[in-house]
Design an enzyme around this catalytic site. Structure first.
Site, PDB file in Angstrom:
ATOM      1  N   HIS A 179      54.527  28.601  21.264  1.00  0.00           N
ATOM      2  CA  HIS A 179      54.053  28.230  22.611  1.00  0.00           C
ATOM      3  C   HIS A 179      54.335  29.366  23.598  1.00  0.00           C
ATOM      4  O   HIS A 179      53.487  29.708  24.425  1.00  0.00           O
ATOM      5  CB  HIS A 179      54.792  26.981  23.123  1.00  0.00           C
ATOM      6  CG  HIS A 179      54.509  25.715  22.368  1.00  0.00           C
ATOM      7  ND1 HIS A 179      55.491  24.888  21.887  1.00  0.00           N
ATOM      8  CD2 HIS A 179      53.336  25.121  22.030  1.00  0.00           C
ATOM      9  CE1 HIS A 179      54.948  23.836  21.294  1.00  0.00           C
ATOM     10  NE2 HIS A 179      53.645  23.960  21.358  1.00  0.00           N
ATOM     11  N   LYS A 186      53.916   8.103  22.702  1.00  0.00           N
ATOM     12  CA  LYS A 186      54.846   8.835  21.825  1.00  0.00           C
ATOM     13  C   LYS A 186      56.258   8.333  22.096  1.00  0.00           C
ATOM     14  O   LYS A 186      56.892   8.727  23.076  1.00  0.00           O
ATOM     15  CB  LYS A 186      54.749  10.345  22.054  1.00  0.00           C
ATOM     16  CG  LYS A 186      53.567  10.969  21.348  1.00  0.00           C
ATOM     17  CD  LYS A 186      53.681  12.482  21.258  1.00  0.00           C
ATOM     18  CE  LYS A 186      52.429  13.067  20.600  1.00  0.00           C
ATOM     19  NZ  LYS A 186      52.382  14.525  20.666  1.00  0.00           N
ATOM     20  N   ARG A 230      46.098  27.455  15.672  1.00  0.00           N
ATOM     21  CA  ARG A 230      46.775  28.060  14.517  1.00  0.00           C
ATOM     22  C   ARG A 230      45.887  28.087  13.285  1.00  0.00           C
ATOM     23  O   ARG A 230      46.077  28.906  12.399  1.00  0.00           O
ATOM     24  CB  ARG A 230      48.051  27.267  14.199  1.00  0.00           C
ATOM     25  CG  ARG A 230      49.100  27.319  15.292  1.00  0.00           C
ATOM     26  CD  ARG A 230      50.124  26.243  15.129  1.00  0.00           C
ATOM     27  NE  ARG A 230      49.487  24.939  15.264  1.00  0.00           N
ATOM     28  CZ  ARG A 230      50.113  23.788  15.292  1.00  0.00           C
ATOM     29  NH1 ARG A 230      51.426  23.749  15.149  1.00  0.00           N
ATOM     30  NH2 ARG A 230      49.460  22.647  15.432  1.00  0.00           N
ATOM     31  N   SER A 284      56.193  21.930  17.050  1.00  0.00           N
ATOM     32  CA  SER A 284      57.361  21.178  17.525  1.00  0.00           C
ATOM     33  C   SER A 284      57.836  20.220  16.432  1.00  0.00           C
ATOM     34  O   SER A 284      59.036  20.004  16.262  1.00  0.00           O
ATOM     35  CB  SER A 284      57.004  20.388  18.785  1.00  0.00           C
ATOM     36  OG  SER A 284      56.604  21.274  19.802  1.00  0.00           O
TER      37      SER A 284
HETATM   38  O1  PNS Z   1      50.986  19.275  22.325  1.00  0.00           O
HETATM   39  P1  PNS Z   1      49.963  18.202  22.044  1.00  0.00           P
HETATM   40  O2  PNS Z   1      50.629  16.850  21.885  1.00  0.00           O
HETATM   41  O3  PNS Z   1      49.083  18.546  20.881  1.00  0.00           O
HETATM   42  O4  PNS Z   1      49.022  18.141  23.351  1.00  0.00           O
HETATM   43  C1  PNS Z   1      47.918  17.243  23.420  1.00  0.00           C
HETATM   44  C2  PNS Z   1      47.504  17.061  24.890  1.00  0.00           C
HETATM   45  C3  PNS Z   1      48.679  16.532  25.679  1.00  0.00           C
HETATM   46  C4  PNS Z   1      47.054  18.378  25.454  1.00  0.00           C
HETATM   47  C5  PNS Z   1      46.329  16.027  24.925  1.00  0.00           C
HETATM   48  O5  PNS Z   1      46.723  14.863  24.261  1.00  0.00           O
HETATM   49  C6  PNS Z   1      45.895  15.694  26.338  1.00  0.00           C
HETATM   50  O6  PNS Z   1      45.189  16.462  26.945  1.00  0.00           O
HETATM   51  N1  PNS Z   1      46.350  14.526  26.855  1.00  0.00           N
HETATM   52  C7  PNS Z   1      46.094  14.123  28.223  1.00  0.00           C
HETATM   53  C8  PNS Z   1      45.179  12.912  28.302  1.00  0.00           C
HETATM   54  C9  PNS Z   1      43.738  13.369  28.432  1.00  0.00           C
HETATM   55  O7  PNS Z   1      43.335  14.015  29.374  1.00  0.00           O
HETATM   56  N2  PNS Z   1      42.911  13.018  27.422  1.00  0.00           N
HETATM   57  C10 PNS Z   1      41.523  13.435  27.384  1.00  0.00           C
HETATM   58  C11 PNS Z   1      41.343  14.797  26.728  1.00  0.00           C
HETATM   59  S1  PNS Z   1      41.455  14.684  24.981  1.00  0.00           S
END
Ligand code: PNS
Length: 160
Positions: A17, A41, A91, A129
């Protein structure tokens, strides 16, 4: 001013990150790292506030990076910050497929909100993570996976 948002769970932030943050900071005037709070989560390793503090400590020497927590719709958050770009690290092909879909969803919600995908540096291609949390269970040294402030906090937690 070009503002980009780098969203994620960051539980915890890894060196992968941090690599993406450094590279994004070289591309945009300002990068806002957004710790997205996902109520689904359960039992995160660090609270959102702790994650923000650990990321702030990890990016302290990068001038144009800010860190915040947010729970809600990412596209709305980006608009509220005046950002037109979301940055994501990819990745592998699985990440790409997910990010391709999420980019379309976010652009559907907010036309003009672009997603810039940064391919992970080879050294961090296998970092996540989830992997870090697994390595902690087996007492592996953390310094090669996470920024120093996070490694220190993990050691402190273990001693407590
Ligand atoms: O590190 P992660 O858990 O892979 O990140 C995922 C994240 C938080 C970027 C994604 O779940 C997100 O954008 N969540 C916010 C809710 C949202 O806007 N959802 C619509 C877009 S998919």
């Amino acid at each position: 001013m070009s503002i980009a948002i780098y969203p994620g769970s960051f539980d915890p932030i890894t060196l992968g990150h941090l690599d993406v943050i450094r590279r994004a900071a070289a591309c945009f005037d300002k990068v806002i790292v957004c710790v997205m709070v996902n109520a689904e989560k359960k039992s995160p390793m660090f609270t959102a506030e702790q994650r923000v503090a650990l990321i702030r400590a990890s990016v302290a020497e990068i001038d144009n990076v800010e860190v915040e927590a947010f729970s809600g719709l990412l596209a709305g958050y980006a608009v509220s910050k005046g950002a037109h770009v979301l940055v994501k690290g990819v990745r592998n092909a699985t990440d790409f497929d997910q990010e391709y879909q999420m980019a379309a969803i976010n652009r559907g919600i907010c036309p003009g909100l672009e997603t810039v995908l940064l391919p992970s540096s080879p050294a961090y291609q296998h970092f996540s993570s989830t992997m870090v949390r697994e390595m902690i269970k087996y007492g592996q040294p953390m310094e090669k996976y996470v920024p120093a402030p996070v490694a220190e906090e993990i050691k402190r937690k273990e001693r407590a």
